[in-house]
Motif scaffolding. Structure first.
Motif, PDB file in Angstrom:
ATOM      1  N   ILE A   1      -4.159   3.773  -7.996  1.00 10.89           N
ATOM      2  CA  ILE A   1      -4.646   4.194  -9.303  1.00 10.89           C
ATOM      3  C   ILE A   1      -3.512   4.042 -10.314  1.00 10.89           C
ATOM      4  O   ILE A   1      -2.340   3.911  -9.953  1.00 10.89           O
TER       5      ILE A   1
ATOM      6  N   ARG B   1       0.949   4.771  -4.425  1.00 14.63           N
ATOM      7  CA  ARG B   1      -0.288   5.504  -4.700  1.00 14.63           C
ATOM      8  C   ARG B   1      -0.644   5.442  -6.183  1.00 14.63           C
ATOM      9  O   ARG B   1      -1.822   5.412  -6.543  1.00 14.63           O
TER      10      ARG B   1
ATOM     11  N   LYS C   1      -3.933  -4.161  -8.431  1.00 12.83           N
ATOM     12  CA  LYS C   1      -5.214  -3.669  -7.919  1.00 12.83           C
ATOM     13  C   LYS C   1      -5.761  -4.588  -6.831  1.00 12.83           C
ATOM     14  O   LYS C   1      -6.364  -4.128  -5.857  1.00 12.83           O
TER      15      LYS C   1
ATOM     16  N   ASN D   1      -3.711  -3.851  -3.688  1.00 18.53           N
ATOM     17  CA  ASN D   1      -4.003  -2.536  -3.120  1.00 18.53           C
ATOM     18  C   ASN D   1      -5.180  -1.930  -3.876  1.00 18.53           C
ATOM     19  O   ASN D   1      -4.991  -1.235  -4.882  1.00 18.53           O
ATOM     20  N   PRO D   2      -6.394  -2.159  -3.432  1.00 16.00           N
ATOM     21  CA  PRO D   2      -7.582  -1.666  -4.148  1.00 16.00           C
ATOM     22  C   PRO D   2      -7.628  -0.153  -4.327  1.00 16.00           C
ATOM     23  O   PRO D   2      -8.329   0.341  -5.214  1.00 16.00           O
ATOM     24  N   ASN D   3      -6.898   0.584  -3.504  1.00 13.22           N
ATOM     25  CA  ASN D   3      -6.932   2.044  -3.589  1.00 13.22           C
ATOM     26  C   ASN D   3      -5.941   2.622  -4.591  1.00 13.22           C
ATOM     27  O   ASN D   3      -5.953   3.833  -4.848  1.00 13.22           O
TER      28      ASN D   3
ATOM     29  N   ASP E   1       0.799  -1.212   0.000  1.00 16.85           N
ATOM     30  CA  ASP E   1       0.000   0.000   0.000  1.00 16.85           C
ATOM     31  C   ASP E   1       0.841   1.276   0.000  1.00 16.85           C
ATOM     32  O   ASP E   1       0.295   2.383   0.043  1.00 16.85           O
TER      33      ASP E   1
ATOM     34  N   GLY F   1      -8.852   1.343 -13.188  1.00 18.82           N
ATOM     35  CA  GLY F   1      -8.694   2.582 -12.432  1.00 18.82           C
ATOM     36  C   GLY F   1      -7.627   3.496 -12.987  1.00 18.82           C
ATOM     37  O   GLY F   1      -6.780   3.990 -12.235  1.00 18.82           O
TER      38      GLY F   1
END
Length: 291
Positions: free
Chosen positions: A191, A165, A184, A187-189, A162, A211
């Motif tokens: 981009i 970014r 993804k 770390n689903p967040n 994570d 994303g």
């Protein structure tokens, strides 16, 4: 704790407020305005700016380093440099000239340095690569020319987790979709950014579901080929310009080396100031080329 900055020029969104004052309570702005309009608490620490400017901290999402070093080598020193130049949030940026072990070790250093002091301005990584095309600056020094293999990207994604970014990618790289899906999932967040690439508009659009929200320094990341010789094609920057959920990075250097003023105006006019992200793409002084 309460601090008041007085006798200062406040830089606001709509202009400059002369003869200003600013009150900070527990790390947050509590009040600001003209000196006679701001109530200064009696217990506040007073900082007299002697007429100097007070401005919001700068956020730089794409920054490799400064001085004689880069963030992956000595992150604390880089953070100190940029804090002194007004940057209060920065995403240290790794380029594809760094090998796997260098990226993992650099990530470890940044995690540790970001816990204290000036290092706290570091808010995660911008990965300019490693899976972009083989052109651009330092092409002969790139470490990630070969196929995109799970045994290579899984340790990278798992090691950085994570901390990342943004991943900048080339939609034309064979195997890129499997990498994006794995990153993804880990770390689903995170981009993705359209990095150095000659991919077409359509190739960019096919990967939107993972994303993709950013375009790496627009106007300086490669052009898509047209259907016939001599015809320019629509590629990454055109995709960013025509999709309202996309942001575009812009390097506004004083000599217009990366993007000429006319194109800068085009990007701002097309996307609006809310979707244009100014970056430094700063590097160490050992090189005079930005990436």
């Amino acid at each position: 704790m309460t601090t008041a900055i007085v006798n200062t020029k406040l830089i606001l969104e709509e202009g400059i407020l002369f003869d200003g004052a600013l009150v900070i309570r527990d790390g947050r702005i509590a009040d600001f305005g003209r000196t006679q309009e701001v109530r200064i608490p009696s217990d506040a620490e007073i900082i007299d700016a002697n007429g100097k400017y007070t401005a919001p901290g700068l956020v730089d999402i794409h920054n490799h380093g400064a001085g004689l070093t880069n963030f992956h080598e000595t992150p604390a020193a880089c953070a100190e440099h940029f804090l002194l130049h007004g940057q209060t949030t920065v995403l240290p940026t790794f380029y594809q000239t760094i090998d796997l072990n260098g990226m993992l070790e650099g990530g470890r250093r940044i995690r540790e340095a970001s816990k204290s002091g000036a290092g706290r301005i570091m808010d995660g990584l911008y990965m300019e690569g490693p899976y972009m095309n083989g052109g651009g600056s330092f092409a002969s020094e790139l470490k990630w020319h070969d196929d995109i293999l799970p045994e290579e990207y899984m340790p990278l994604v798992d090691g950085l987790k994570d901390l990342v970014r943004i991943w900048a990618i080339d939609p034309d790289r064979k195997g890129i979709e499997a990498f994006m899906a794995y990153a993804k999932q880990a770390n689903p967040n995170v981009i993705f950014a359209l990095g150095h690439s000659h991919a077409t508009y359509e190739a960019c659009a096919r990967l939107k579901k993972y994303g993709i929200r950013d375009c790496t320094h627009m106007g300086d990341s490669g052009e898509a080929e047209g259907a016939v010789k001599g015809l320019p094609g629509a590629g990454a920057k055109e995709y960013a310009m025509t999709n309202s959920d996309m942001f575009g990075e812009l390097i506004c250097d004083e000599n217009a080396v990366h993007v000429v003023p006319g194109l800068m105006r085009l990007y701002v006019k097309t996307m609006g100031v809310e979707r244009v992200v100014l970056i430094t793409d700063s590097m160490n002084d050992r090189s005079n080329v930005s990436i």
